[in-house]
Design a protein around this motif. Structure first.
Motif, PDB file in Angstrom:
ATOM      1  N   LEU A 128       0.837  -1.196   0.000  1.00 17.35           N
ATOM      2  CA  LEU A 128       0.000   0.000   0.000  1.00 17.35           C
ATOM      3  C   LEU A 128       0.875   1.249   0.000  1.00 17.35           C
ATOM      4  O   LEU A 128       0.648   2.184  -0.769  1.00 17.35           O
ATOM      5  N   THR A 150     -14.769  -2.207   1.973  1.00 12.41           N
ATOM      6  CA  THR A 150     -14.039  -1.781   3.168  1.00 12.41           C
ATOM      7  C   THR A 150     -14.991  -1.660   4.361  1.00 12.41           C
ATOM      8  O   THR A 150     -14.704  -2.153   5.465  1.00 12.41           O
ATOM      9  N   HIS A 172      -8.142  -7.733   0.125  1.00 11.00           N
ATOM     10  CA  HIS A 172      -8.751  -6.432  -0.173  1.00 11.00           C
ATOM     11  C   HIS A 172      -7.670  -5.356  -0.287  1.00 11.00           C
ATOM     12  O   HIS A 172      -7.706  -4.507  -1.182  1.00 11.00           O
ATOM     13  N   LEU A 173      -6.688  -5.399   0.597  1.00  9.32           N
ATOM     14  CA  LEU A 173      -5.579  -4.450   0.533  1.00  9.32           C
ATOM     15  C   LEU A 173      -4.802  -4.600  -0.767  1.00  9.32           C
ATOM     16  O   LEU A 173      -4.379  -3.612  -1.377  1.00  9.32           O
ATOM     17  N   ASP A 174      -4.604  -5.837  -1.200  1.00  7.67           N
ATOM     18  CA  ASP A 174      -3.918  -6.074  -2.475  1.00  7.67           C
ATOM     19  C   ASP A 174      -4.689  -5.447  -3.629  1.00  7.67           C
ATOM     20  O   ASP A 174      -4.110  -4.834  -4.529  1.00  7.67           O
ATOM     21  N   ILE A 176      -6.782  -2.911  -3.522  1.00 13.67           N
ATOM     22  CA  ILE A 176      -6.679  -1.456  -3.440  1.00 13.67           C
ATOM     23  C   ILE A 176      -5.313  -0.985  -3.931  1.00 13.67           C
ATOM     24  O   ILE A 176      -5.202  -0.014  -4.686  1.00 13.67           O
ATOM     25  N   SER A 177      -4.264  -1.698  -3.516  1.00 16.26           N
ATOM     26  CA  SER A 177      -2.912  -1.294  -3.906  1.00 16.26           C
ATOM     27  C   SER A 177      -2.726  -1.368  -5.411  1.00 16.26           C
ATOM     28  O   SER A 177      -2.097  -0.492  -6.024  1.00 16.26           O
ATOM     29  N   GLY A 196      -7.758   2.323   1.479  1.00 18.18           N
ATOM     30  CA  GLY A 196      -6.608   1.483   1.817  1.00 18.18           C
ATOM     31  C   GLY A 196      -6.141   1.711   3.238  1.00 18.18           C
ATOM     32  O   GLY A 196      -5.777   0.776   3.948  1.00 18.18           O
ATOM     33  N   SER A 199      -8.452  -0.018   5.588  1.00 14.86           N
ATOM     34  CA  SER A 199      -8.233  -1.467   5.535  1.00 14.86           C
ATOM     35  C   SER A 199      -6.943  -1.843   6.258  1.00 14.86           C
ATOM     36  O   SER A 199      -6.886  -2.863   6.952  1.00 14.86           O
ATOM     37  N   ALA A 226      -1.274   6.670   4.600  1.00  7.41           N
ATOM     38  CA  ALA A 226      -2.472   6.856   3.768  1.00  7.41           C
ATOM     39  C   ALA A 226      -3.311   8.018   4.279  1.00  7.41           C
ATOM     40  O   ALA A 226      -3.857   8.804   3.488  1.00  7.41           O
TER      41      ALA A 226
END
Length: 246
Positions: A128, A150, A172-174, A176-177, A196, A199, A226
């Protein structure tokens, strides 16, 4: 089947999900049609059909609509408020269907055979932070889905143990990244960064709950980055609360 007017029970769940995605009924119908096309199961969803679902006039969907709705909302059909659906088991996995990696024609996850950029290796929180510095494309539809998911993950934290939720949050983070690294428009990047960061804050709390204090601090460090990028005061306050909780 059409339910008589006197017997209709509005589907508040589906309506709330649509509103959380910041979509009008027409936009939601368009997303359902698009998802059906991507799945290879075309449908003719329109605004009137969405109205019938939300008003309780229709309380069930054909299988192709069920799969399209799951893809758009990233929520199992059983959790979309339609009647006659059995409740999911307590630890049922989150949706990981054919659209988990693709929506609106844009890749959300890299194919297994395509290696990620070397600097992005490491924990999801590290990726992220890397993505925050790599502008490049997402659309409003995809971002709305990210924001909805999220919020849903935060809600699930009250009902699931850290062990069963951690994998879904990291995936989910992957997502978003990957979207963040491919998006150039600053307003969209800030929305993705905020999602992000939330999350990552949740991932840190889950790590802390599992006894992994070092991992929690790494996630929270990414969440702080973030929050600064997105100028998101509530997110900053959330992370600081986690950091300094007794």
């Amino acid at each position: 089947m059409t339910v008589p007017a006197a017997q209709r029970v509005p589907n508040h769940t589906l309506k709330a999900i649509r509103l959380a995605m910041r979509m009008s009924q027409s936009e939601f119908a368009s997303a359902v049609r698009h998802a059906g096309g991507v799945l290879g199961e075309p449908n003719t969803c329109n605004k009137r059909l969405v109205q019938k679902w939300e008003s309780g006039e229709h309380t069930e969907c054909r299988p192709n609509y069920k799969r399209a709705l799951q893809a758009v909302t990233r929520t199992p059909y059983e959790q979309l408020g339609f009647s006659g659906s059995p409740p999911p088991p307590p630890d049922a996995p989150l949706l990981t269907g054919r659209l988990a990696g693709t929506f609106a024609g844009a890749p959300l996850r890299r194919p297994a055979e395509e290696p990620p950029p070397a600097p992005a290796a490491g924990e999801p929180g590290d990726r992220l932070r890397f993505a925050l510095e790599r502008p490049g494309q997402a659309d409003l539809e995809a971002i709305a889905i990210v924001e909805t998911n999220t919020a849903r993950l935060f809600a699930l934290e009250h009902h699931r143990c850290a062990r069963t939720l951690t994998g879904a949050v990291n995936r989910h983070l992957d997502d978003i990244s990957t979207l963040l690294a491919g998006t150039r428009r600053e307003p969209l990047r800030k929305r993705l960064a905020a999602a992000g960061g939330r999350s990552a804050a949740l991932a840190g709390w889950l790590a802390f709950d599992r006894g992994d204090a070092t991992g929690a601090l790494r996630y929270w460090d990414s969440a702080l980055a973030a929050s600064r990028y997105a100028a998101d005061g509530p997110l900053l306050a959330c992370v600081l609360t986690y950091l300094f909780s007794p």
